[in-house]
Design an enzyme around this catalytic site. Structure first.
Site, PDB file in Angstrom:
ATOM      1  N   ASP A   1      -0.206   5.072   0.836  1.00  0.00           N
ATOM      2  CA  ASP A   1      -0.471   6.126   1.813  1.00  0.00           C
ATOM      3  C   ASP A   1      -0.580   5.569   3.226  1.00  0.00           C
ATOM      4  O   ASP A   1      -1.409   4.700   3.502  1.00  0.00           O
ATOM      5  CB  ASP A   1      -1.762   6.862   1.439  1.00  0.00           C
ATOM      6  CG  ASP A   1      -1.683   7.441   0.037  1.00  0.00           C
ATOM      7  OD1 ASP A   1      -0.846   8.330  -0.176  1.00  0.00           O
ATOM      8  OD2 ASP A   1      -2.432   6.989  -0.841  1.00  0.00           O
TER       9      ASP A   1
ATOM     10  N   ASP B   1       0.869  -1.166   0.000  1.00  0.00           N
ATOM     11  CA  ASP B   1       0.000   0.000   0.000  1.00  0.00           C
ATOM     12  C   ASP B   1       0.912   1.225   0.000  1.00  0.00           C
ATOM     13  O   ASP B   1       2.094   1.139   0.369  1.00  0.00           O
ATOM     14  CB  ASP B   1      -0.879  -0.028   1.255  1.00  0.00           C
ATOM     15  CG  ASP B   1      -1.671   1.245   1.437  1.00  0.00           C
ATOM     16  OD1 ASP B   1      -2.437   1.602   0.527  1.00  0.00           O
ATOM     17  OD2 ASP B   1      -1.504   1.897   2.491  1.00  0.00           O
TER      18      ASP B   1
END
Length: 231
Positions: free
Chosen positions: A14, A12
């Site tokens: 953010d 991922d």
């Protein structure tokens, strides 16, 4: 996959690789205020951590009765976010160490994010991770954002791996749930304070309850290698 081959790892973006959530909060605050909704708080923002930008905008638009179209609001939010993130995106140093070590070990690497393609490319281009993470999937590229598994399944396809052979690195419950639905193992590094108690994290194979301050790249690297040797 043969156990001798390096495990593909999907990150991922953010809150996992870069500390960009404050920028997303500021962008949402700015856009909502411009549409007559002042006082958006960090506590409200935390409920959307791990959820795609479009899904977040759709929910906020409905909640506050904003008349502007979703696409217009999305464009406004992305513009406000990029103005903040382009010059100040900070990579978590331990995560950079993990990415560099995995890259050196020949592990196929990818990013799968709920952010727009433009935001993903812009943030990575301003960091030391750009050349190490050429495979990128945005929620814009698939039918559904997290907690649906679509971004992770597409990332696995792009690196040429079966989902069950991949490991995901995530910071938020929707992303950990998406990894579970994709049939992938997961390393969880909770972003939000106290989020480690969320039931979704129970499905992760390795959890750092204290988040980034507790994250150990060496321990994560060893776990990924052991995950590969068990196949």
């Amino acid at each position: 996959m043969s156990p001798s081959l390096p495990v593909p790892v999907i990150f991922d973006l953010d809150g996992t690789l870069v500390d960009s959530e404050p920028h997303y909060f500021a962008a949402a605050h700015t856009v909502l205020a411009a549409h007559g909704v002042p006082g958006f708080t960090w506590e409200e923002h935390e409920r959307f951590i791990g959820i795609g930008t479009r899904e977040t905008v759709e929910t906020l638009r409905a909640r506050y009765g904003i008349s502007a179209p979703v696409d217009a609001l999305l464009a406004e939010k992305n513009t406000a976010y990029l103005a903040l993130a382009r010059s100040s995106a900070q990579v978590y140093a331990p995560m950079q160490q993990l990415v560099e070590r995995l890259h050196a070990g020949g592990h196929p690497l990818a990013v799968a994010s709920g952010s727009s393609r433009t935001a993903i490319d812009a943030v990575l281009s301003d960091t030391a991770l750009d050349r190490l993470l050429p495979v990128r999937v945005s929620a814009e590229d698939v039918g559904r954002g997290k907690p649906a598994p679509d971004v992770f399944l597409e990332a696995a396809r792009l690196v040429g791996a079966a989902p069950a052979d991949c490991v995901v690195v995530e910071d938020a419950p929707p992303g950990v749930e998406a990894a579970r639905r994709a049939g992938m193992r997961c390393v969880a590094v909770p972003y939000a304070h106290g989020a480690a108690g969320d039931a979704a994290f129970a499905s992760a194979g390795l959890v750092f309850p204290g988040g980034q301050v507790e994250f150990d790249p060496g321990r994560a690297y060893d776990w990924v290698r052991q995950a590969g040797s068990g196949r």
